[in-house]
Enzyme design. Structure first.
Site, PDB file in Angstrom:
ATOM      1  N   HIS A  93       0.850  -1.191   0.000  1.00 53.68           N
ATOM      2  CA  HIS A  93       0.000   0.000   0.000  1.00 53.68           C
ATOM      3  C   HIS A  93       0.887   1.243   0.000  1.00 53.68           C
ATOM      4  O   HIS A  93       2.071   1.168   0.345  1.00 53.68           O
ATOM      5  CB  HIS A  93      -0.891   0.002   1.243  1.00 53.68           C
ATOM      6  N   LYS A 145       5.026   1.483   0.829  1.00 57.82           N
ATOM      7  CA  LYS A 145       5.918   1.282  -0.328  1.00 57.82           C
ATOM      8  C   LYS A 145       7.380   1.506   0.049  1.00 57.82           C
ATOM      9  O   LYS A 145       8.254   0.753  -0.369  1.00 57.82           O
ATOM     10  CB  LYS A 145       5.512   2.185  -1.486  1.00 57.82           C
ATOM     11  N   THR A 171       2.155  -5.240  -8.467  1.00 59.21           N
ATOM     12  CA  THR A 171       1.086  -4.373  -8.941  1.00 59.21           C
ATOM     13  C   THR A 171       1.651  -2.983  -9.174  1.00 59.21           C
ATOM     14  O   THR A 171       2.611  -2.573  -8.525  1.00 59.21           O
ATOM     15  CB  THR A 171      -0.082  -4.306  -7.927  1.00 59.21           C
ATOM     16  N   GLY A 172       1.075  -2.285 -10.139  1.00 61.79           N
ATOM     17  CA  GLY A 172       1.289  -0.889 -10.465  1.00 61.79           C
ATOM     18  C   GLY A 172       2.574  -0.194 -10.068  1.00 61.79           C
ATOM     19  O   GLY A 172       3.668  -0.579 -10.475  1.00 61.79           O
ATOM     20  N   THR A 173       2.404   0.833  -9.260  1.00 64.03           N
ATOM     21  CA  THR A 173       3.518   1.680  -8.851  1.00 64.03           C
ATOM     22  C   THR A 173       4.583   0.893  -8.110  1.00 64.03           C
ATOM     23  O   THR A 173       5.782   1.138  -8.285  1.00 64.03           O
ATOM     24  CB  THR A 173       3.009   2.834  -7.957  1.00 64.03           C
ATOM     25  N   THR A 174       4.161  -0.056  -7.299  1.00 68.33           N
ATOM     26  CA  THR A 174       5.126  -0.884  -6.568  1.00 68.33           C
ATOM     27  C   THR A 174       6.073  -1.558  -7.556  1.00 68.33           C
ATOM     28  O   THR A 174       7.288  -1.583  -7.342  1.00 68.33           O
ATOM     29  CB  THR A 174       4.407  -1.946  -5.710  1.00 68.33           C
ATOM     30  N   SER A 191      -2.420  -1.073 -11.284  1.00 70.32           N
ATOM     31  CA  SER A 191      -2.505  -0.677  -9.889  1.00 70.32           C
ATOM     32  C   SER A 191      -3.571  -1.536  -9.208  1.00 70.32           C
ATOM     33  O   SER A 191      -4.577  -1.898  -9.828  1.00 70.32           O
ATOM     34  CB  SER A 191      -2.881   0.804  -9.817  1.00 70.32           C
ATOM     35  N   GLY A 192      -3.360  -1.853  -7.941  1.00 70.15           N
ATOM     36  CA  GLY A 192      -4.298  -2.700  -7.204  1.00 70.15           C
ATOM     37  C   GLY A 192      -5.753  -2.279  -7.340  1.00 70.15           C
ATOM     38  O   GLY A 192      -6.600  -3.081  -7.744  1.00 70.15           O
ATOM     39  N   ASP A 203      -5.075  -6.172  -8.327  1.00 67.50           N
ATOM     40  CA  ASP A 203      -5.303  -7.194  -7.301  1.00 67.50           C
ATOM     41  C   ASP A 203      -5.963  -8.427  -7.912  1.00 67.50           C
ATOM     42  O   ASP A 203      -5.599  -9.558  -7.599  1.00 67.50           O
ATOM     43  CB  ASP A 203      -6.190  -6.638  -6.176  1.00 67.50           C
ATOM     44  N   ASP A 232      -1.218  -1.565   4.810  1.00 64.62           N
ATOM     45  CA  ASP A 232      -1.320  -0.530   5.825  1.00 64.62           C
ATOM     46  C   ASP A 232      -2.570  -0.775   6.673  1.00 64.62           C
ATOM     47  O   ASP A 232      -3.680  -0.488   6.228  1.00 64.62           O
ATOM     48  CB  ASP A 232      -1.392   0.843   5.150  1.00 64.62           C
ATOM     49  N   HIS A 288     -10.143  -0.262  -1.837  1.00 60.43           N
ATOM     50  CA  HIS A 288     -10.240  -1.607  -2.418  1.00 60.43           C
ATOM     51  C   HIS A 288      -9.987  -2.677  -1.357  1.00 60.43           C
ATOM     52  O   HIS A 288      -9.438  -3.745  -1.639  1.00 60.43           O
ATOM     53  CB  HIS A 288      -9.274  -1.747  -3.603  1.00 60.43           C
ATOM     54  N   ASP A 315     -10.818  -6.195  -2.151  1.00 55.80           N
ATOM     55  CA  ASP A 315      -9.846  -6.838  -3.045  1.00 55.80           C
ATOM     56  C   ASP A 315      -8.661  -7.376  -2.243  1.00 55.80           C
ATOM     57  O   ASP A 315      -8.147  -8.466  -2.530  1.00 55.80           O
ATOM     58  CB  ASP A 315      -9.341  -5.853  -4.101  1.00 55.80           C
ATOM     59  N   ARG A 318      -7.335 -14.187   1.145  1.00 60.81           N
ATOM     60  CA  ARG A 318      -8.142 -15.410   1.172  1.00 60.81           C
ATOM     61  C   ARG A 318      -7.639 -16.414   0.141  1.00 60.81           C
ATOM     62  O   ARG A 318      -7.486 -17.600   0.426  1.00 60.81           O
ATOM     63  CB  ARG A 318      -9.613 -15.086   0.905  1.00 60.81           C
TER      64      ARG A 318
END
Length: 155
Positions: A12, A16, A38-41, A68-69, A74, A94, A101, A104, A110
């Site tokens: 999150h 990051k 995912t995305g920016t990460t 991005s999530g 996600d 976080d 989301h 998600d 899960r």
């Protein structure tokens, strides 16, 4: 789970920097594996890994970046987990910040539990995973048989 693993790295926004610190510290271990993010990460992880590998004359690892999530990343990652294509899931989330989301995020955790995927949601657990002797070996996780659940409606 083969010796060369596929490792999902997600964080999150408020976590990051923690994940990037962890990647910088563990880059020598990580560069031997396939990374999905995912995305920016993913952009941040790629930047660190490219720089570390360039400085050490090594070929950077394969890094697959999803959306991005909150924009579907996600779900993309969840599908990969359900297909058995993720071995380790590192998700620094976080717990103090509401997430738009959140459903998600819970779905990802899960699906990791459902498919018995090695999962870390904090840096301490991620440290234990990457320092385990199993991290560098072939490993066969126990697969739960859900056939009775799937077939329950056929009776």
């Amino acid at each position: 789970m083969r010796k060369k693993k596929t490792i999902a790295l997600v964080a999150h926004d408020n976590r990051k920097s923690d994940l990037i610190d962890w990647v910088e510290y563990n880059w020598k271990e990580l560069f031997q594996h396939n990374l999905v993010c995912t995305g920016t990460t993913g952009s941040m992880v790629k930047e660190v890994m490219d720089k570390k590998c360039e400085d050490n004359n090594l070929i950077p690892p394969s890094i697959t970046r999803f959306k991005s999530g909150p924009l579907g990343g996600d779900q993309q990652l969840g599908a990969l987990i359900a297909e058995g294509k993720v071995d380790i899931f590192i998700f620094l989330w976080d717990p103090m910040q509401p997430q738009p989301h959140d459903v998600d995020v819970k779905a990802l955790l899960r699906i990791c539990a459902l498919y018995n995927v090695v999962t870390a949601t904090n840096r301490s657990t991620a440290d234990f995973i990457i320092s385990s002797e199993l991290f560098h070996k072939d490993y066969k996780p126990a697969i739960i048989d859900y056939s009775s659940y799937i077939n329950r409606l056929n009776k």
